[in-house]
Design an enzyme around this catalytic site. Structure first.
Site, PDB file in Angstrom:
ATOM      1  N   ASP A  48       0.792  -1.234   0.000  1.00  0.00           N
ATOM      2  CA  ASP A  48       0.000   0.000   0.000  1.00  0.00           C
ATOM      3  C   ASP A  48       0.826   1.289   0.000  1.00  0.00           C
ATOM      4  OD1 ASP A  48       1.026  -0.382   2.511  1.00  0.00           O
ATOM      5  OD2 ASP A  48      -0.856  -0.160   3.597  1.00  0.00           O
ATOM      6  N   HIS A  49       2.077   1.201   0.463  1.00  0.00           N
ATOM      7  CA  HIS A  49       2.847   2.439   0.606  1.00  0.00           C
ATOM      8  C   HIS A  49       3.602   2.840  -0.666  1.00  0.00           C
ATOM      9  CE1 HIS A  49       2.049   1.934   4.846  1.00  0.00           C
ATOM     10  NE2 HIS A  49       2.743   3.021   5.163  1.00  0.00           N
ATOM     11  N   ASP A  74       3.750  -1.123  11.613  1.00  0.00           N
ATOM     12  CA  ASP A  74       3.279   0.194  11.209  1.00  0.00           C
ATOM     13  C   ASP A  74       2.622   0.812  12.431  1.00  0.00           C
ATOM     14  OD1 ASP A  74       2.518   1.771   8.428  1.00  0.00           O
ATOM     15  OD2 ASP A  74       1.186   2.195  10.115  1.00  0.00           O
ATOM     16  N   ARG A 101      -1.271  12.366  10.101  1.00  0.00           N
ATOM     17  CA  ARG A 101      -0.023  13.099  10.351  1.00  0.00           C
ATOM     18  C   ARG A 101       0.118  14.271   9.408  1.00  0.00           C
ATOM     19  NH1 ARG A 101       3.442   7.758  11.393  1.00  0.00           N
ATOM     20  NH2 ARG A 101       2.704   7.568  13.529  1.00  0.00           N
ATOM     21  N   SER A 111       6.452   7.261  12.968  1.00  0.00           N
ATOM     22  CA  SER A 111       6.449   5.938  12.336  1.00  0.00           C
ATOM     23  C   SER A 111       7.132   4.847  13.150  1.00  0.00           C
ATOM     24  CB  SER A 111       7.159   6.071  11.000  1.00  0.00           C
ATOM     25  OG  SER A 111       7.555   4.822  10.515  1.00  0.00           O
ATOM     26  N   ARG A 126       8.983   2.764  11.511  1.00  0.00           N
ATOM     27  CA  ARG A 126      10.071   2.336  10.611  1.00  0.00           C
ATOM     28  C   ARG A 126      11.383   2.139  11.369  1.00  0.00           C
ATOM     29  NH1 ARG A 126       9.483   8.227   7.826  1.00  0.00           N
ATOM     30  NH2 ARG A 126       7.358   7.473   7.861  1.00  0.00           N
TER      31      ARG A 126
END
Ligand code: MIC
Ligand code: SF4
Length: 755
Positions: free
Chosen positions: A95-96, A160, A450, A644, A646
Site C-alpha cells: 500500500d505504501h 506500522d 499526520r 512511524s 520504521r
C-alpha cells in the site's frame, strides 16, 4: 467466513479462565485492556499482577500485519532467523509504494512497473513462509485488517504505527518495528512494558458536523503528541457505544499521534454490525458467547478514577468540528473565527488548495458516504469547488461498493482525482510539485493523521491541517481554511447565497459490501520449493549483514548532530521518494537525519565534520567518521523518533556507525527499535544537560563496562577548549535487551540460539 476462525475461537475458549485468573491476581475489577493483556501472556494463565509502566512482560500476540515499506526489512531479517514458516497468522499488504499522480488506473500500473522487483520479492517471501499477501491496489493495511482480520479481544502487532486502528474492533493492536515482528514470526514471545491505562469517558452524542475524528483531534489537544506515551487509551461511555465501528477505528488510529501504545473500545453492537457486514457473522457469534470478557467489568466504567491512571471526560454533544495543524497533529483550532485569527497571527495561508480524503484513518464506506453528501451539495447548489479534491479509498471492497453506490461518481463530477486504494499523499507518495523544495507557501486540508513538515508532498512550505472527511469536503468546496459550515454562507455560480447542510451518510452500505477481486493471494501449503532471488546489483533490495557489537568501550566518539526541536522518524528517515530504498539498507542510509535541524545553525542536513572543520550533509559526514573508525553520538530533544514504526530510523544510523542516541525523551517504538538493533538509546538524567552539548564535543563513556538494568551511565563530554562536563544518562534496558546490545542486535541473538 472469517480468516483464521479456529485461532479466534481458541482465544475465546481460553478467555474466561484467564480473565478470572487475572482478576484474582490483580485483586480488583478489570479494564478491557487488562483483560486482553492478561489473556495473552506468553506463559498462559496469569499468576502475578504486573506493575503498569514498569514491568516488562512477555506476550503472545494472535496475529501480525506487515506493510510493503516496512515488510522488506522485517522479512529480510526473518529470512535470517532460520524458520520454515511464520509461527502465527501473518499478512503482507502492498500500500505504501504506490504514487498518487494521475488517478488509480494509471498510477497503479506505474507502481507495478517501477516497484515490480519489490512486490515480487514480498510475494515470494510471503508464499514461501506462509504469509497471506494483499496485492498492490487491494487497500491500505489497517482498513484491510479491520475488514478482514481484527476481532474483539484479540491481540495483534503490526510493522506500522497505525496498527492501533484495529482497536476500533476491540483489539489490543500495537505498532512495532520489524525486529519485534520477527520475534513473533519466529515463534518467540513479544516483549512490552506493561502499559499504563488512560480512560476516556465519552458522554453525549455526536451530531451535525462533529465526527469521530473530532474526538481524537480533541484528545490530541489535551494529551499532546507525547501525552499517551506508554499508555493504552480505553474509550467507554454512552458516546462510545453510539459510534460506528469504523468511527472507533479512526479514534484508535490517531492514538498513534499522541504516542499511545494503543487504544481500544469494548465490544458492542456497532462492532457486531460491522463484523456481520464484512462477512464475519462467525466471529460475531463467537464473540457474543464471551461478551462479558470483551469489555471492562461494570465497576470500572462506573468509577473509572479507581481503575485508570488518568481519566479524561469528553461530552460529544458539546464538541465541535476541529482542524489540527499545521506541522503537528496536536495543535487544535475550532473551525471559523478562531482560525481566522490564528491564521493571520501565524501567517498561515487562508486559501486552501487541496482537500484530500483517505488514509488508513478515514477511508471507510461511512467516511466516503458522509463526505460525498457534502460534495453532492456543491452539485445541487451550483457551487464551484475552490480547492481540488483527491480521494484514496481504504480498500478495494470499499472502493468497489462506493462506486456501485454512486459515491465516487459524486466526487468525479467535481473533477476529483480518485487515487489508488493506498496510502498515496499520506506518505509523500504524491507527485504534486516538480520541485517540492521551492514550492510556494500553501495550505491543504486532509483527513489523514499526520501533518509533519514535508510529509504529504515533500514541500516544507505546505501547511497541512487534519480534519474529518466531511469538514475536509466542506473546506475544499469553500476554499478557505476558516470556513465554518455551521454559520457561513457561500456564493454560488448564480450569485446566490447558500449554506451547506449537515452531512449525512451510511454507517454500512445499505445494499451490503461487494467486491470482484479483493486482491488477496493465499500462500502455498508447502513453501519449501519457493525460491527467493535478491539480485546483488539491485538498488532496491540488499541482503543484510549482521551488525558487529558496539562493545563496552566508547571513547573519543564525536557528535554527529544535535537535533533541534521536533525530530520525528520522518526527519530521521524521510519517506516519499526514499520509500524506494526501504529494502536496501546502504542506499536508504543516504537519507539519515537529513530532515533533522542542526541546533547550532538551524539548518537541515548541514553539520560540522570535526575531522576537517568543514560542513556537509549528515550521511556524508557520518560516512567519513565511519571510514576513519570513529564512533558518533546523536543528541535530540523530547519525543525523539515520534511517528512511524520504521526501524530504518534505527538501522540506518546503526549501519553508518552511530553508537548512541542521547535525548530528553523517546517515542516508544523508536526506543525499542534502537535497542533491537544493538544500539544505545539513552535519556539525559538532567534534561538541561542537552544545553551543555557543543558542536565540537567528543564523548567518553566512563562506565559502559558496568551496563546493567536500572543503573544510569556516566559520559564525559569534552569540549573544544578542553573543558569537560560529566553527563548522567538513564536507560530502560532490561537484561535481555542488554544481551541484544552485547550481541550486536536482537537478530544476532536469535540466530545464535537457533544454531
Ligand atoms: C507512516 O504513516 O508514517 C507510515 C509510513 O505508515 C509508517 C510506517 C513506515 O514508515 O513505513 C508508520 O506509521 O509506522
Ligand atoms: Fe499509510 Fe498514511 Fe496510514 Fe501510514 S498513516 S499506513 S502512510 S495511510
Amino acid at each position: 467466513m472469517a480468516f483464521d476462525i479456529d485461532m479466534i475461537k481458541k482465544v475465546y475458549n481460553q478467555m474466561a479462565e484467564r480473565v478470572d485468573a487475572a482478576r484474582e491476581v490483580v485483586g480488583k475489577p478489570l479494564t478491557l485492556s487488562e483483560k486482553i493483556l492478561y489473556s495473552h501472556l506468553w506463559d498462559g494463565n496469569p499468576t502475578k499482577a504486573f506493575v503498569r509502566g514498569k514491568d516488562y512482560v512477555d506476550f503472545a500476540p494472535d496475529r501480525i500485519a506487515l506493510q510493503d515499506a516496512t515488510a522488506q526489512m522485517a522479512l529480510l531479517q526473518f529470512m535470517q532467523a532460520g524458520k520454515k514458516k511464520v509461527a502465527v497468522p501473518t499478512t503482507t499488504h502492498c500500500d505504501h509504494l504506490i504514487q498518487a499522480k494521475n488517478g488509480a488506473s494509471i498510477d497503479l500500473q506505474t507502481a507495478l512497473n517501477t516497484s515490480n522487483e519489490v512486490f515480487n520479492f514480498l510475494e515470494s517471501v510471503s508464499n514461501k513462509y506462509g504469509l497471506g499477501f494483499w496485492k498492490p491496489g487491494a487497500g491500505i493495511i489497517h482498513q484491510v485488517v479491520l475488514e478482514n482480520y481484527a476481532f474483539p479481544g484479540g491481540m495483534m502487532i503490526g510493522t506500522d504505527s497505525h496498527t492501533v486502528n484495529a482497536g476500533g474492533l476491540g483489539m489490543v493492536a500495537i505498532g512495532v518495528g520489524g525486529a519485534d515482528a520477527v520475534d513473533v514470526m519466529a515463534g518467540m514471545a513479544w516483549e512490552l512494558k506493561f502499559p499504563k491505562l488512560i480512560g476516556v469517558r465519552l458522554t453525549g452524542k455526536l451530531s451535525g458536523w462533529t465526527a469521530p475524528k473530532d474526538v481524537i483531534l480533541k484528545v490530541a489537544e489535551i494529551l499532546t503528541v507525547k501525552g499517551g506515551t506508554g499508555a493504552i487509551v480505553e474509550y467507554f461511555g454512552p458516546g462510545a457505544t453510539s459510534m460506528s465501528c469504523t468511527g472507533k477505528g479512526t479514534i484508535c488510529n490517531m492514538g498513534a499521534e499522541i504516542g499511545a501504545t494503543t487504544s481500544t473500545f469494548g465490544y458492542d453492537e456497532s462492532m457486531e454490525r460491522y463484523l456481520k457486514a464484512t462477512d464475519r457473522a462467525d466471529v460475531a457469534q463467537a464473540a457474543n458467547k464471551v461478551k462479558e470478557h470483551l469489555t471492562a467489568d461494570a465497576e470500572v466504567y462506573a468509577n473509572p478514577e479507581h481503575y485508570f491512571d488518568q481519566v479524561i471526560d469528553i461530552n460529544l454533544s458539546e464538541l465541535g468540528p476541529l482542524l489540527n495543524g499545521p506541522f503537528t497533529p496536536d495543535l487544535s483550532t475550532p473551525v471559523g473565527k478562531e482560525m481566522t485569527k490564528k491564521a493571520s497571527t501565524n501567517d498561515w495561508p487562508i486559501k486552501v488548495e487541496w482537500g484530500l480524503i483517505g488514509s488508513c484513518t478515514n477511508s471507510s464506506y461511512e467516511d466516503l458516504s458522509r463526505a460525498s453528501s457534502i460534495a453532492q451539495q456543491a452539485l445541487d447548489k451550483n457551487l464551484k469547488t475552490k480547492a481540488e479534491f483527491g480521494i484514496n479509498p481504504g480498500s478495494e471492497q470499499v472502493r468497489y461498493t462506493a462506486e456501485r453506490d454512486g459515491i465516487l461518481q459524486v466526487f468525479e463530477k467535481l473533477d476529483a482525482k480518485i487515487f489508488t486504494n493506498a496510502c498515496g499523499p499520506c506518505i509523500g507518495q504524491w507527485a504534486r510539485f516538480e520541485d517540492p523544495k521551492n514550492a510556494p507557501k500553501n495550505t491543504i486540508v486532509h483527513s489523514f493523521n499526520r501533518n509533519f513538515a514535508k510529509r504529504a508532498d515533500g514541500s516544507p512550505n505546505t501547511h497541512a491541517f487534519v480534519a474529518s472527511p466531511e469538514l475536509t469536503a466542506a473546506i475544499a468546496i469553500a476554499g478557505r481554511l476558516d470556513f465554518n459550515p455551521l454559520t457561513d454562507k457561500l456564493i454560488n455560480e448564480d450569485g446566490q447565497e447558500v449554506m451547506l447542510d449537515e452531512p449525512t451518510g451510511w454507517e454500512l452500505p445499505p445494499k451490503g459490501f461487494e467486491v470482484k477481486d479483493n486482491g488477496y493471494l493465499a500462500p502455498v501449503e508447502d513453501g519449501s520449493n519457493v525460491s527467493i532471488v535478491v539480485d546483488k546489483t539491485s538498488e532496491r533490495l540488499q541482503l543484510l549483514e549482521p551488525f558487529q557489537p558496539i562493545g563496552d568501550s566508547i571513547t573519543e566518539a564525536k557528535l554527529l548532530i544535535k537535533a533541534f526541536g521536533k525530530c520525528t522518524t520522518d526527519h530521521i528517515s524521510m519517506a516519499g521518494p526514499w520509500l524506494r530504498f526501504r529494502g536496501h539498507l546502504d542506499n536508504i542510509a543516504n537519507n539519515t537525519l537529513i530532515g533533522a535541524v542542526n541546533a547550532f545553525n538551524k539548518q537541515t542536513n548541514f553539520v560540522k565534520n570535526q575531522l576537517t572543520g568543514e560542513y556537509g550533509g549528515v550521511p556524508d559526514v557520518q560516512r567519513k567518521y565511519k571510514a576513519a573508525g570513529i564512533k558518533t553520538i546523536v543528541v535530540g530533544d523530547h519525543n525523539y523518533g515520534e511517528g512511524s514504526s520504521r526501524e530504518h530510523a534505527a538501522m540506518q544510523p546503526r549501519h553508518l556507525g552511530v553508537a548512541a542516541v542521547i535525548v530528553k525523551s523517546f517515542a516508544r517504538i523508536h526506543e525499542t527499535n534502537l535497542k533491537k538493533q544493538g544500539m544505545l538509546g539513552l535519556t539525559f538524567a538532567n534534561e538541561s544537560d542537552y544545553d551543555l552539548i557543543q558542536e565540537d564535543d567528543t564523548f567518553n563513556f566512563l562506565d559502559l563496562n558496568e551496563f546493567a538494568p536500572g543503573k544510569p551511565l556516566t559520559i564525559e563530554a569534552v569540549h573544544a577548549d578542553g573543558s569537560k562536563d560529566i553527563i548522567i544518562v538513564n536507560h530502560t534496558y532490561n537484561q535481555s535487551q542488554i544481551d541484544w546490545y552485547n550481541e550486536g542486535s536482537a537478530l544476532n541473538l536469535i540466530k545464535k540460539e537457533n544454531v
